[in-house]
Scaffold this motif. Sequence first.
Motif, PDB file in Angstrom:
ATOM      1  N   ARG A  47       0.833  -1.203   0.000  1.00 61.15           N
ATOM      2  CA  ARG A  47       0.000   0.000   0.000  1.00 61.15           C
ATOM      3  C   ARG A  47       0.871   1.257   0.000  1.00 61.15           C
ATOM      4  O   ARG A  47       1.960   1.267   0.580  1.00 61.15           O
ATOM      5  CB  ARG A  47      -0.892   0.040   1.237  1.00 61.15           C
ATOM      6  N   THR A  48       0.355   2.306  -0.607  1.00 61.88           N
ATOM      7  CA  THR A  48       1.059   3.587  -0.560  1.00 61.88           C
ATOM      8  C   THR A  48       0.716   4.318   0.737  1.00 61.88           C
ATOM      9  O   THR A  48      -0.170   3.906   1.489  1.00 61.88           O
ATOM     10  CB  THR A  48       0.720   4.435  -1.785  1.00 61.88           C
ATOM     11  N   LEU A  49       1.424   5.428   0.984  1.00 59.14           N
ATOM     12  CA  LEU A  49       1.475   6.005   2.325  1.00 59.14           C
ATOM     13  C   LEU A  49       0.112   6.372   2.899  1.00 59.14           C
ATOM     14  O   LEU A  49      -0.219   5.976   4.020  1.00 59.14           O
ATOM     15  CB  LEU A  49       2.388   7.231   2.326  1.00 59.14           C
ATOM     16  N   PHE A  50      -0.695   7.151   2.170  1.00 60.96           N
ATOM     17  CA  PHE A  50      -1.947   7.609   2.764  1.00 60.96           C
ATOM     18  C   PHE A  50      -2.855   6.445   3.099  1.00 60.96           C
ATOM     19  O   PHE A  50      -3.639   6.490   4.062  1.00 60.96           O
ATOM     20  CB  PHE A  50      -2.675   8.610   1.842  1.00 60.96           C
ATOM     21  N   ASN A  51      -2.763   5.365   2.312  1.00 61.15           N
ATOM     22  CA  ASN A  51      -3.618   4.197   2.513  1.00 61.15           C
ATOM     23  C   ASN A  51      -3.137   3.323   3.664  1.00 61.15           C
ATOM     24  O   ASN A  51      -3.733   2.298   3.961  1.00 61.15           O
ATOM     25  CB  ASN A  51      -3.689   3.382   1.220  1.00 61.15           C
ATOM     26  N   VAL A  52      -2.064   3.743   4.308  1.00 63.83           N
ATOM     27  CA  VAL A  52      -1.584   3.082   5.519  1.00 63.83           C
ATOM     28  C   VAL A  52      -1.826   3.967   6.736  1.00 63.83           C
ATOM     29  O   VAL A  52      -2.515   3.580   7.678  1.00 63.83           O
ATOM     30  CB  VAL A  52      -0.083   2.731   5.413  1.00 63.83           C
ATOM     31  N   ILE A  53      -1.280   5.168   6.724  1.00 63.34           N
ATOM     32  CA  ILE A  53      -1.233   5.966   7.951  1.00 63.34           C
ATOM     33  C   ILE A  53      -2.590   6.515   8.363  1.00 63.34           C
ATOM     34  O   ILE A  53      -2.760   6.925   9.515  1.00 63.34           O
ATOM     35  CB  ILE A  53      -0.210   7.118   7.833  1.00 63.34           C
ATOM     36  N   GLU A  54      -3.567   6.527   7.458  1.00 66.26           N
ATOM     37  CA  GLU A  54      -4.884   7.051   7.817  1.00 66.26           C
ATOM     38  C   GLU A  54      -5.851   5.969   8.272  1.00 66.26           C
ATOM     39  O   GLU A  54      -6.996   6.275   8.628  1.00 66.26           O
ATOM     40  CB  GLU A  54      -5.479   7.826   6.637  1.00 66.26           C
ATOM     41  N   GLN A  55      -5.419   4.719   8.274  1.00 67.36           N
ATOM     42  CA  GLN A  55      -6.315   3.632   8.671  1.00 67.36           C
ATOM     43  C   GLN A  55      -6.458   3.597  10.198  1.00 67.36           C
ATOM     44  O   GLN A  55      -5.458   3.627  10.911  1.00 67.36           O
ATOM     45  CB  GLN A  55      -5.789   2.292   8.163  1.00 67.36           C
ATOM     46  N   PRO A  56      -7.678   3.510  10.710  1.00 65.61           N
ATOM     47  CA  PRO A  56      -7.872   3.555  12.165  1.00 65.61           C
ATOM     48  C   PRO A  56      -7.193   2.415  12.909  1.00 65.61           C
ATOM     49  O   PRO A  56      -6.710   2.608  14.035  1.00 65.61           O
ATOM     50  CB  PRO A  56      -9.400   3.504  12.324  1.00 65.61           C
TER      51      PRO A  56
END
Length: 263
Positions: A47-56
């Motif tokens: 996964r790319t960054l936003f799709n990792v760090i924004e996951q609850p």
Amino acid sequence: MKQKIVFFDIDGTLITEDGNQTLPESTVYAIQELRRRGHLAFINSGRTLFNVIEQPYILRIGFDGYVCACGAHILYRGEHLLTATVPSEAHAAVIDAARRYHMELLLEGPDYFYFDLSIPMNASRQSLYDRFPNHRENVDIPNKCFNKFVTWETPESDTASFVKAVSPWFTYINRGGGFGEFCMHAYSKATGIQFLADRFGLSLDDCYVIGDSMNDLPMLDYVQHSILMGNGTPSLRSHVEYVTTDILDDGIENALVHYNLIP
């Protein structure tokens, strides 16, 4: 105990892949205990960054950092240690080849997904389009920034010709079921591990990896202490040092206990 670093895949490893994205309580406890004992915990994902760090579920567990986009983007405690993106000369080549060979395309960047809106969306692309309204753009906009991409086959697809057309820049991972993942040649989950081992002055013997599927193979093959989830792809069992229990049967906790990383 000497500091160790553990790399975790996401889907099928931290959370279930059944649509519910279930995060076992034992997984939360185990990773937090790992860090309390002074070890490092990193996501290592396609996964790319936003799709990792924004996951609850990622925020709830807490990690020291993230290896994203199959090693092309590495973040450690808020610092971007490595950011690699697809060179501009490859942008048009990828899009043109996808249209010529009838592949459904999704470009994945640190901040946006780029959708080809010139063709109808399949269910998978539509789901991603609906899920990320603040992170979606058209593949045809200028100044795109992406570091990997995925494709879905259609009845008219010529996958072999498409793979050949993008081969100067990308390595193809066949995920099965007509789904393909394309990563830049110089980067993989394994290169991300080596980068961080060098950064922290650790040997590969101090590194542990936990995954479940074929796109985890580069990291499972790279280090000795490789762990497959019990629910993982059966053919990967011969590639790992240890097979833990299923994700919902305390697989992460049992793996970390097995290696004496937590009590």
